[in-house]
Design an enzyme around this catalytic site. Sequence first.
Site: not given
Ligand code: ADP
Ligand code: ADP
Length: 452
Positions: A165, A200, A292
């Site tokens: 996030g 986006e 993963r």
């Molecule tokens: P999930 O969809 O598995 O919930 P999250 O995005 O919440 O994925 O990430 C799972 C864990 O990995 C969390 O503890 C988050 O803080 C950590 N995490 C995810 N992406 C990264 C990253 N690019 N660098 C460091 N920590 C990450």
């Molecule tokens: P991360 O790699 O940190 O998980 P994501 O690309 O999966 O990032 O986005 C994390 C969250 O941010 C999504 O689950 C959604 O709630 C919000 N988000 C991301 N992109 C968009 C978008 N284009 N429009 C609206 N919400 C978004």
Amino acid sequence: MWKKVLIANRGEIAVRIIHACREAGLQSVTVYSTADRNALHAEIADESVCIGPPSVQESYLNQNALIAACQNTGAQALHPGFGFLSESAEFARLCEENGIVFIGPSPESIAMLGDKARAKETMKKAGVSVVPGSDGAVPSVEAAKKIAAEIGYPVLVKASAGGGGRGIRRVDNEAQLEEQMLVAKEEARRFFGNDEVYLEKLIIEPHHVEIQIIADRMGNTVALGERDCSMQRRNQKVIEESPSPLMTPELRRAMQEAAVRAAKACGYYNAGTIEFLVDDDRNFYFMEMNTRIQVEHPVTEWVTGIDLVQTQLAVAQGQPLLFTQDDIQVRGHAIECRINAEDPDHDFRPSPGTIRSLHIPSGPGVRVDSAMYQGYTIPPYYDSMIAKLIVHAPTRAQAIMKMRWALSEFIVDGIDSNIDFQLQLIKNKAFEAGTYDNTFLEHFLSEEKKNG
Ligand code: ADP
Ligand code: ADP
Ligand code: MG
């Protein structure tokens, strides 16, 4: 066939992987930092190795120490869990170079999908609809202004290397663009060491619906239904459920088909998740692929009856999947609440400390994945998630009832936790009705703030 697995992680996921190894007849080796000497994952594994001081850079992210731990213990394979090095193509390659099987996809798949801007390009070519936005990374503020004008405000600036996030900024008009782009770039540089960003279109009030897939090395790829992760705070998941309240048989078929196509387009093997945004008209758009095992994998295990971690181990051994798409049925309803050591009354600040008394709920259809025990001291250096409470029942309404009693029986004394907060969410009308979307929780929290 290898017999010994090193687990390059900590907390509940390390414990979860130890259990899977035991059931698969494999030896487990865990690693721990000096802050985790008394951690459960270090206590219960067959062997455990100290790899460094508390700081993650010097311990759980220390690639050379992890390879040395494999060599010293004779571990022939490595499970990275989630977070830490799980999405590092460099580390997956280093394992391969040292003859250690990385339990995950190939370094090439990780590299391609970890670059979120590039991943979208690949998906587009494979015929998967993606969230409208820039073609790849944006080179300059001027270029960004042009693209944003074309796709229309509001837009999001997102870090290409982002995760958890972080590195996401909303921009409502051209006047805000330059500043928000700089902020996103700075955050991306700080967290990911890479300041590339892409644009986006902001999807209004979307739902986060993701498809779990698993693939073997022979190219068999199976989709295991969806998870709805729309309950989010600061783009981080708080509650996950399967099936999604907005799912229809047609939508599931279409999303699963797109997910399998996406995985095949990049020669993907092992477990992975394709994240989509779904709008009110049930249009879905590819957002990213996580290469993963995910935090919320238990809800899928419960509705499909498939042990995802054991399947990861099996396909990493070179075995074929023992099921096909036609064998997969989604049965009943599962919900997961993430339990964090944090204080919801003070902006969710982390609350490390010693657990004085602990009661973990149990009963039919209740699963708790955790590394906590009474007297355990949660160190301040790592993620604040301390447990996952997962329930399963025949219907969504019954699963909600089960989650209610399970949360109210869950006691963690000595630290602050979000258990009561989760109970409030589970009892909320919008959750009960299944009408909540990604924006629900932020609105809920700002209403609460207003009302004191
Ligand atoms: P999930 O969809 O598995 O919930 P999250 O995005 O919440 O994925 O990430 C799972 C864990 O990995 C969390 O503890 C988050 O803080 C950590 N995490 C995810 N992406 C990264 C990253 N690019 N660098 C460091 N920590 C990450
Ligand atoms: P991360 O790699 O940190 O998980 P994501 O690309 O999966 O990032 O986005 C994390 C969250 O941010 C999504 O689950 C959604 O709630 C919000 N988000 C991301 N992109 C968009 C978008 N284009 N429009 C609206 N919400 C978004
Ligand atoms: Mg994501």
